[in-house]
Design an enzyme around this catalytic site. Structure first.
Site, PDB file in Angstrom:
ATOM      1  CB  SER A  20     -42.649 -45.225  62.004  1.00 59.61           C
ATOM      2  OG  SER A  20     -41.916 -44.030  61.816  1.00 59.61           O
ATOM      3  CG  ASN A 108     -37.684 -40.932  50.830  1.00 61.11           C
ATOM      4  OD1 ASN A 108     -38.430 -40.945  51.810  1.00 61.11           O
ATOM      5  ND2 ASN A 108     -38.091 -40.607  49.611  1.00 61.11           N
ATOM      6  CB  THR A 153     -28.808 -90.776  61.442  1.00 62.11           C
ATOM      7  OG1 THR A 153     -29.002 -92.189  61.369  1.00 62.11           O
ATOM      8  CG2 THR A 153     -27.316 -90.484  61.553  1.00 62.11           C
ATOM      9  CG  HIS A 154     -33.115 -91.702  59.952  1.00 63.42           C
ATOM     10  ND1 HIS A 154     -33.808 -91.277  58.836  1.00 63.42           N
ATOM     11  CD2 HIS A 154     -31.897 -92.099  59.510  1.00 63.42           C
ATOM     12  CE1 HIS A 154     -33.044 -91.426  57.763  1.00 63.42           C
ATOM     13  NE2 HIS A 154     -31.866 -91.910  58.151  1.00 63.42           N
ATOM     14  CB  SER A 275     -45.707 -78.492  86.227  1.00 63.20           C
ATOM     15  OG  SER A 275     -47.086 -78.749  86.360  1.00 63.20           O
ATOM     16  CE  LYS A 281     -44.187 -82.001  83.291  1.00 64.34           C
ATOM     17  NZ  LYS A 281     -43.575 -82.244  82.078  1.00 64.34           N
ATOM     18  CG  ASN A 283     -41.776 -78.722  82.386  1.00 60.43           C
ATOM     19  OD1 ASN A 283     -41.583 -79.936  82.359  1.00 60.43           O
ATOM     20  ND2 ASN A 283     -42.913 -78.178  82.775  1.00 60.43           N
ATOM     21  CD  GLU A 288     -40.693 -77.041  76.352  1.00 60.81           C
ATOM     22  OE1 GLU A 288     -41.022 -78.214  76.376  1.00 60.81           O
ATOM     23  OE2 GLU A 288     -41.145 -76.196  77.156  1.00 60.81           O
ATOM     24  CE1 TYR A 315     -39.304 -45.130  53.201  1.00 57.40           C
ATOM     25  CE2 TYR A 315     -41.237 -43.854  52.543  1.00 57.40           C
ATOM     26  CZ  TYR A 315     -40.557 -44.609  53.495  1.00 57.40           C
ATOM     27  OH  TYR A 315     -41.122 -44.848  54.711  1.00 57.40           O
ATOM     28  CD  GLN A 320     -43.780 -45.785  59.064  1.00 56.63           C
ATOM     29  OE1 GLN A 320     -43.390 -44.714  58.627  1.00 56.63           O
ATOM     30  NE2 GLN A 320     -44.956 -45.930  59.648  1.00 56.63           N
ATOM     31  CE  LYS A 323     -39.060 -47.306  60.686  1.00 52.72           C
ATOM     32  NZ  LYS A 323     -39.037 -45.836  60.879  1.00 52.72           N
TER      33      LYS A 323
HETATM   34  N1  ARG Z   1     -41.188 -43.026  58.888  1.00 54.72           N
HETATM   35  C1  ARG Z   1     -40.627 -43.406  57.625  1.00 54.72           C
HETATM   36  C2  ARG Z   1     -40.083 -44.818  57.712  1.00 54.72           C
HETATM   37  O1  ARG Z   1     -39.915 -45.292  58.756  1.00 54.72           O
HETATM   38  C3  ARG Z   1     -39.531 -42.467  57.252  1.00 54.72           C
HETATM   39  C4  ARG Z   1     -39.456 -42.130  55.818  1.00 54.72           C
HETATM   40  C5  ARG Z   1     -40.674 -41.439  55.362  1.00 54.72           C
HETATM   41  N2  ARG Z   1     -40.519 -40.947  54.026  1.00 54.72           N
HETATM   42  C6  ARG Z   1     -41.549 -40.540  53.296  1.00 54.72           C
HETATM   43  N3  ARG Z   1     -41.279 -40.075  52.129  1.00 54.72           N
HETATM   44  N4  ARG Z   1     -42.769 -40.577  53.742  1.00 54.72           N
HETATM   45  O2  ARG Z   1     -39.825 -45.437  56.722  1.00 54.72           O
END
Ligand code: ARG
Length: 501
Positions: A20, A108, A153-154, A275, A281, A283, A288, A315, A320, A323
């Site tokens: 990660s 964890n 409205t609409h 454009s 143009k 834009n 958007e 956990y 993971q 994130k």
């Molecule tokens: N890299 C993990 C995460 O982002 C951290 C926790 C990992 N814990 C484990 N028991 N493998 O969630």
């Protein structure tokens, strides 16, 4: 480093699949803070000696000032930032000191601690941007209390209004989202540390002390809850989505209003694209993109809740995957609010175009109907029928405005619908129609929150006072976190100074 049971190294493809690290870059700073507070607590709980805590604190400081050390072989092959920092500390201090940093802690509780700390800052910076945008909306509203325009409205012209009312409506809505974030912060701001892997620790640690050192208002008490629950994060993303939906609606309005057909506003060139093919143009691409990015945040919200769905307690590595979605949601929202603020504050309002459109509009029909109720004491439904028939007649005569209908035109319509009334004669109705200009239409609207001038002034001053209050509350909250960090830095310095020979 953690491979006490499995033999040998991870397969290199498995490592890159598991890693990660890309998403953990944003957590580096928070992971260090968490480790600093944790080892200070371990020292004060007599689990680490003075030498050990000093070794580790010096090592952590070195990593902050020189993060390249993390790039060394053996360290850069870590699965995540937690393992990487611990490996680096062991490399710097030796296993006897550094090997104790992870006592009474698990990745964890550590990962969710880091996420909570980052989210606190994200909430604060998003809140700052929301208030900035709300301020700009109030400013534009103040300049456009008299800018009469049709309201839809609409997407059909409905009633006349003023531009300030539109701007203030978004301001109210943004403030509600600010309040949601502000409240959600209190649920984010609790420390899970010390919950360990899932079931706490037999070591005599002080969870509250770590929480206080890190500026949390308390701990997530139950260790299973602390390591398993991500409701605080789903709440955060749902507010992000809610806020983004506001921006999306604003974008859609601004895109329409900036077309040649509407022409109520002109976007500043700095926030318009061109454009490659059509030289004429200009834009509204940033708007958007806000609309497009709203879809991606909606997708992130679904992905995040889907990851949670079906997980057992405790956990699991699936967590993971939250994130990157979370970071993306947070930064996309922040960038979108910033861009919207610039667009709003540089907007050119074509008051004449808005007025022209209003003066030709049938959007005064309801005002005329309500005037007939007052003039002739007729029911609303009858007034609705009379005015509806008059609008239909004006429309079939080539969409002429209602005030272009002659007394005779009106008399024909009244006859066709069998309407006769001692006061509401065709002459009287003609006069009523003539008397209701766009200006009187706005003036006549007397209900709370409606477009008349007094109500605009009331809403503007109310929103300004709310913004004053929230700006100062937010400032205090941000200062508290800065104070926390300064206190921690000073505490670390004292421990290092006392422990150094
Ligand atoms: N890299 C993990 C995460 O982002 C951290 C926790 C990992 N814990 C484990 N028991 N493998 O969630």
């Amino acid at each position: 480093m953690y491979r006490s049971r499995p033999v040998g190294n991870l397969d290199s493809d498995a490592l890159s699949f598991l890693s990660s690290m890309d998403d953990d870059v944003d957590l580096f700073f928070y992971d260090i803070l968490g480790s600093q507070a944790h080892v200070i607590m371990l020292f004060e709980s007599h689990i680490l000696t003075q030498k050990e805590v000093v070794d580790i604190l010096i090592g952590l400081n070195q990593l902050v000032s020189n993060p390249e050390q993390l790039n060394r072989p053996g360290i850069n092959s870590s699965e995540d930032i937690h393992e990487m920092i611990e490996s680096a500390i062991i490399r710097i201090t030796g296993i006897d000191s550094g090997g104790k940093m992870h006592t009474a802690r698990s990745r964890n509780d550590q990962v969710v601690l880091d996420i909570r700390m980052k989210l606190r800052d994200d909430v604060n910076s998003i809140c700052t941007e929301i208030l900035r945008l709300a301020r700009s909306l109030v400013r534009v509203a103040e300049e456009n209390v008299d800018t009469i325009m049709p309201m839809y409205t609409h997407l059909q012209q409905a009633q006349l209004g003023v531009l300030s009312q539109y701007m203030l409506s978004y301001c109210y809505s943004l403030i509600r989202n600010f309040e949601r974030y502000y409240d959600a912060f209190t649920r984010i701001n609790a420390s899970p540390l010390g919950a360990c892997a899932i079931g706490g620790s037999s070591m005599d640690i002080d969870r509250e002390k770590v929480a206080t050192m890190l500026g949390f208002s308390g701990i997530v008490y139950n260790s299973v809850d602390a390591t398993s629950s991500r409701d605080f994060l789903i709440e955060f993303v749902s507010i992000c989505l809610n806020t983004m939906l506001d921006l999306c609606r604003m974008s859609e309005d601004f895109i329409l209003w900036s077309t040649s057909e509407f022409g109520f506003i002109v976007l500043d060139d700095k926030y318009s694209s061109s454009s490659s093919a059509m030289p004429q143009k200009k834009n509204p691409d940033p708007l958007e993109l806000i609309r497009g990015k709203t879809a991606t945040i909606q997708g992130d919200f679904v992905s995040i809740s889907s990851i949670m769905k079906g997980l057992p307690s405790g956990y699991s590595r699936d967590l993971q995957e939250l994130k990157p979605l979370l970071w993306k949601t947070s930064s996309t929202l922040r960038d979108s609010i910033k861009i919207m603020e610039r667009i709003v504050s540089t907007l050119y309002v074509d008051k004449k175009a808005a007025y022209n459109s209003s003066s030709k509009s049938y959007a005064i029909a309801l005002d005329i109907a309500e005037q007939l109720i007052r003039d002739g004491d007729i029911s609303f439904r009858v007034a609705h029928k009379v005015i509806g028939a008059l609008v239909e007649s004006a429309s079939t005569r080539g969409n002429i405005p209602m005030n272009a209908l002659s007394v005779d035109d009106i008399a024909i319509v009244l006859k066709n619908i069998d309407f006769s009334h001692p006061i509401l004669t065709s002459e009287k109705i003609y006069k009523t129609i003539q008397s209701i200009t766009p200006e009187t239409s706005i003036k006549l609207r007397r209900t709370k929150g409606s477009p008349n001038k007094n109500e605009q002034a009331f809403m503007i001053s109310y929103l300004k006072s709310v913004l004053d209050k929230y700006e100062s509350e937010l400032e205090h909250r941000i200062q508290d976190l800065t104070k926390m960090q300064n206190n921690l830095v000073n505490r670390i310095k004292r421990i290092i100074d006392q422990g150094s020979p």
